[in-house]
Design a protein around this motif. Sequence first.
Motif, PDB file in Angstrom:
ATOM      1  N   TYR A  32       7.167  -7.444  -7.000  1.00 35.24           N
ATOM      2  CA  TYR A  32       6.561  -7.082  -5.675  1.00 35.24           C
ATOM      3  C   TYR A  32       5.872  -8.362  -5.051  1.00 35.24           C
ATOM      4  CZ  TYR A  32       7.808  -2.169  -5.656  1.00 35.24           C
ATOM      5  OH  TYR A  32       8.287  -0.916  -5.721  1.00 35.24           O
ATOM      6  N   VAL A  33       5.138  -9.015  -5.940  1.00 35.63           N
ATOM      7  CA  VAL A  33       4.532 -10.031  -5.456  1.00 35.63           C
ATOM      8  C   VAL A  33       4.710 -11.198  -6.475  1.00 35.63           C
ATOM      9  CG1 VAL A  33       2.092 -11.115  -4.984  1.00 35.63           C
ATOM     10  CG2 VAL A  33       2.707  -8.721  -4.467  1.00 35.63           C
ATOM     11  N   PRO A  52       4.026 -11.645  -0.980  1.00 28.70           N
ATOM     12  CA  PRO A  52       4.541 -10.377  -1.402  1.00 28.70           C
ATOM     13  C   PRO A  52       5.963 -10.617  -0.825  1.00 28.70           C
ATOM     14  CG  PRO A  52       2.611  -9.700  -0.009  1.00 28.70           C
ATOM     15  CD  PRO A  52       2.816 -11.302   0.013  1.00 28.70           C
ATOM     16  N   HIS A  54       8.016  -8.167   0.443  1.00 32.17           N
ATOM     17  CA  HIS A  54       8.374  -7.223   1.494  1.00 32.17           C
ATOM     18  C   HIS A  54       7.396  -7.164   2.684  1.00 32.17           C
ATOM     19  CE1 HIS A  54      11.240  -6.123  -1.391  1.00 32.17           C
ATOM     20  NE2 HIS A  54      10.249  -5.780  -2.485  1.00 32.17           N
ATOM     21  N   ASN A  55       6.225  -8.355   2.641  1.00 38.01           N
ATOM     22  CA  ASN A  55       5.412  -8.335   3.926  1.00 38.01           C
ATOM     23  C   ASN A  55       5.007  -9.625   4.030  1.00 38.01           C
ATOM     24  OD1 ASN A  55       2.871  -8.613   2.472  1.00 38.01           O
ATOM     25  ND2 ASN A  55       2.851  -6.473   2.274  1.00 38.01           N
ATOM     26  N   THR A  58       0.214 -13.197   2.949  1.00 36.85           N
ATOM     27  CA  THR A  58      -0.150 -14.493   2.145  1.00 36.85           C
ATOM     28  C   THR A  58      -1.612 -14.416   2.025  1.00 36.85           C
ATOM     29  OG1 THR A  58      -0.142 -15.918   3.980  1.00 36.85           O
ATOM     30  CG2 THR A  58       1.935 -15.709   2.963  1.00 36.85           C
ATOM     31  N   ASP A  99       4.301 -10.256 -10.121  1.00 31.61           N
ATOM     32  CA  ASP A  99       3.653  -8.969 -10.301  1.00 31.61           C
ATOM     33  C   ASP A  99       4.551  -7.841 -10.085  1.00 31.61           C
ATOM     34  OD1 ASP A  99       1.682  -6.812  -9.756  1.00 31.61           O
ATOM     35  OD2 ASP A  99       0.566  -7.736  -8.345  1.00 31.61           O
ATOM     36  N   THR A 103       2.728  -2.678  -5.771  1.00 35.59           N
ATOM     37  CA  THR A 103       2.114  -2.509  -4.532  1.00 35.59           C
ATOM     38  C   THR A 103       2.603  -3.942  -3.689  1.00 35.59           C
ATOM     39  OG1 THR A 103       0.488  -3.903  -5.185  1.00 35.59           O
ATOM     40  CG2 THR A 103       0.186  -1.727  -5.493  1.00 35.59           C
ATOM     41  N   ASN A 104       2.297  -4.162  -2.295  1.00 34.48           N
ATOM     42  CA  ASN A 104       2.622  -5.317  -1.752  1.00 34.48           C
ATOM     43  C   ASN A 104       1.313  -6.114  -1.383  1.00 34.48           C
ATOM     44  OD1 ASN A 104       5.460  -5.080  -1.507  1.00 34.48           O
ATOM     45  ND2 ASN A 104       5.064  -3.260  -0.106  1.00 34.48           N
ATOM     46  N   TYR A 105       0.302  -5.767  -2.286  1.00 38.68           N
ATOM     47  CA  TYR A 105      -0.959  -6.665  -2.005  1.00 38.68           C
ATOM     48  C   TYR A 105      -1.103  -7.792  -2.882  1.00 38.68           C
ATOM     49  CZ  TYR A 105      -5.820  -7.588  -1.553  1.00 38.68           C
ATOM     50  OH  TYR A 105      -7.357  -8.059  -1.553  1.00 38.68           O
ATOM     51  N   PRO A 106      -1.274  -9.014  -2.274  1.00 38.15           N
ATOM     52  CA  PRO A 106      -1.311 -10.256  -3.160  1.00 38.15           C
ATOM     53  C   PRO A 106      -2.408 -10.353  -3.908  1.00 38.15           C
ATOM     54  CG  PRO A 106      -1.540 -10.627  -0.841  1.00 38.15           C
ATOM     55  CD  PRO A 106      -1.209  -9.368  -0.835  1.00 38.15           C
ATOM     56  N   TYR A 113      -0.712 -10.062 -12.907  1.00 40.98           N
ATOM     57  CA  TYR A 113       0.813 -10.608 -13.161  1.00 40.98           C
ATOM     58  C   TYR A 113       1.219 -10.433 -14.473  1.00 40.98           C
ATOM     59  CZ  TYR A 113      -0.368 -12.472  -8.353  1.00 40.98           C
ATOM     60  OH  TYR A 113      -0.624 -12.487  -7.082  1.00 40.98           O
TER      61      TYR A 113
END
Length: 126
Positions: A32-33, A52, A54-55, A58, A99, A103-106, A113
């Motif tokens: 994901y990240v 991420p 998928h978004n 950064t 990661d 989720t898509n949160y960095p 990780y």
Amino acid sequence: QVQLVESGGGLVQAGGSLRLSCVASGRTFSIYVMGWFRQAPGKEREFVAAIPFHNDRTRYADSVKGRFTISRDNAKNTVNLQMNSLKPEDTAVYYCAADFSFTNYPRDDSAAYEYWGQGTQVTISS
């Protein structure tokens, strides 16, 4: 499993540039990240940047904002770190990390990780 391989480290003078790359293989669809961390001798591993898959959220450490740029190529399962205006304090072993948190949160916490590369040495001379 996921394997991460970093490349692009080396020795450059202060003010110069390097571009690091990290290629992921294996179950890359579960990532994901992806992030970059670094560790200098005698220091704890510290967060550098993350992105991420998928978004576009950064995230950068304050110490590298405006100098480093993280990017990715989903089709090639690759994340890059363009490092400009390098300083001696950037000297460290740089690690790529993945990661799997769904989720898509960095996140900036190394504990988030699950997979790590072997590291690539970056040395900046003054």
